[in-house]
Design an enzyme around this catalytic site. Structure first.
Site, PDB file in Angstrom:
ATOM      1  N   ARG A  49      51.323  79.359  70.676  1.00  0.00           N
ATOM      2  CA  ARG A  49      52.529  79.976  69.891  1.00  0.00           C
ATOM      3  C   ARG A  49      53.087  78.691  68.970  1.00  0.00           C
ATOM      4  NH1 ARG A  49      55.763  81.890  75.142  1.00  0.00           N
ATOM      5  NH2 ARG A  49      54.812  83.520  75.861  1.00  0.00           N
ATOM      6  N   ASP A  51      56.200  77.452  66.206  1.00  0.00           N
ATOM      7  CA  ASP A  51      57.675  77.631  65.863  1.00  0.00           C
ATOM      8  C   ASP A  51      57.820  78.192  64.319  1.00  0.00           C
ATOM      9  OD1 ASP A  51      58.384  76.892  68.335  1.00  0.00           O
ATOM     10  OD2 ASP A  51      58.764  74.712  67.505  1.00  0.00           O
ATOM     11  N   TYR A 109      46.323  69.677  66.648  1.00  0.00           N
ATOM     12  CA  TYR A 109      47.320  69.757  65.638  1.00  0.00           C
ATOM     13  C   TYR A 109      47.108  68.596  64.613  1.00  0.00           C
ATOM     14  CZ  TYR A 109      50.270  73.294  68.366  1.00  0.00           C
ATOM     15  OH  TYR A 109      50.757  74.133  69.028  1.00  0.00           O
ATOM     16  N   ARG A 196      55.851  67.129  66.823  1.00  0.00           N
ATOM     17  CA  ARG A 196      56.915  66.598  65.992  1.00  0.00           C
ATOM     18  C   ARG A 196      57.909  65.552  66.377  1.00  0.00           C
ATOM     19  NH1 ARG A 196      59.947  72.403  65.151  1.00  0.00           N
ATOM     20  NH2 ARG A 196      61.459  70.988  63.873  1.00  0.00           N
TER      21      ARG A 196
END
Length: 262
Positions: A49, A51, A109, A196
């Protein structure tokens, strides 16, 4: 028949991956497009998932096809019903044992950070931004301390629903390409906002506010309040899951990425 799909999307116009009341998510758009081809409701499951505002170069999802269609219909046909900013790149039949999320043995990522005094214009929504000069060597030294199995509580969002904060981080690297700093991470799985929060911490080190070994201290302290603020979602890209070769799925995570960085 179970079908796996590979998708790419720009997250700027979406409220994240997961379906929500009121729509506006990538999953909502994909399931509506699949239903238009299947003639009935279709449910999907994804590898990871994302954001709101987060992008994907290789999201993988699977669904149970309620009717028989040519594979091209699940690509070109679905794409005609998808909004701008999201596209199916490939479709492939898989066995009933395959699950987009649970069959993955890792996830990747990338974070793109524009480092210059002026905010982005052309790249707005596609990169993070930091205005002060950053020390690449200091951030690389900090990245070298991150790989391994650790308790990443210091980099975990308060609302994270993961059962354990312990994850195996296989790669943490940063390099510079022109005006962009490129951060790459690969792990068994990630906590909510983990990437992040790592980028935010590395930026603090890069600007000289903390030494490289600060990351080791944060890992030891396991306290989110001590780490840097969560960085913007704009520069975050889900590069896709890692699957064992026997599943035979395409890996298109980086086939276009390097062109962006020249």
């Amino acid at each position: 028949m179970r079908i796996a799909l590979g998708l790419e999307y720009c997250g700027s116009a979406f409220r994240g991956w997961q379906s929500q009341a009121g729509g506006g998510t990538v999953q909502d758009a994909l399931e509506a497009a699949l239903a238009a081809i299947a003639g009935q409701k279709v449910s999907t499951h994804c590898a990871g998932r994302t954001d709101a505002g987060v992008h994907a170069t290789q999201q993988v999802a699977h669904f149970e096809a309620p009717v028989e269609r040519p594979l091209g219909a699940w690509i070109r046909g679905v794409n005609t019903h998808l909004p701008e900013g999201v596209a199916v790149r490939w479709a492939q039949p898989v066995s009933d044992e395959f699950h987009a999320r649970f069959s993955a043995c890792g996830r990747r990522y990338r974070y793109l950070l524009l480092n210059r005094p002026q905010r982005p214009g052309l790249w707005q929504g596609r990169v993070g931004w930091f205005h002060l000069p950053l020390d690449l060597a200091a951030m690389q030294a900090a990245c070298a301390l991150l790989p391994g199995e650790h308790d990443f509580s210091a980099f975990r969002a308060a609302g994270c629903q993961a059962k354990s904060p312990v994850k195996l981080l296989r790669e943490a690297a940063v390099r510079r390409s022109g005006g962009l700093f490129v951060f790459d991470f690969e792990a068994s799985a990630f906590l909510h906002h983990m990437v992040r929060n790592l980028v935010g911490t590395l930026v603090q080190i890069g600007k000289g506010a903390q030494p490289p070994d600060w990351v080791a201290t944060l890992l030891q302290m396991k306290d989110r309040r001590l780490a840097a603020p969560t960085f913007s979602p704009a520069g975050l890209y889900f590069r896709g899951p890692v699957y064992e070769p026997h599943w035979g799925l395409p890996d298109a995570a980086d086939d276009d990425f390097e062109v962006w960085l020249k």
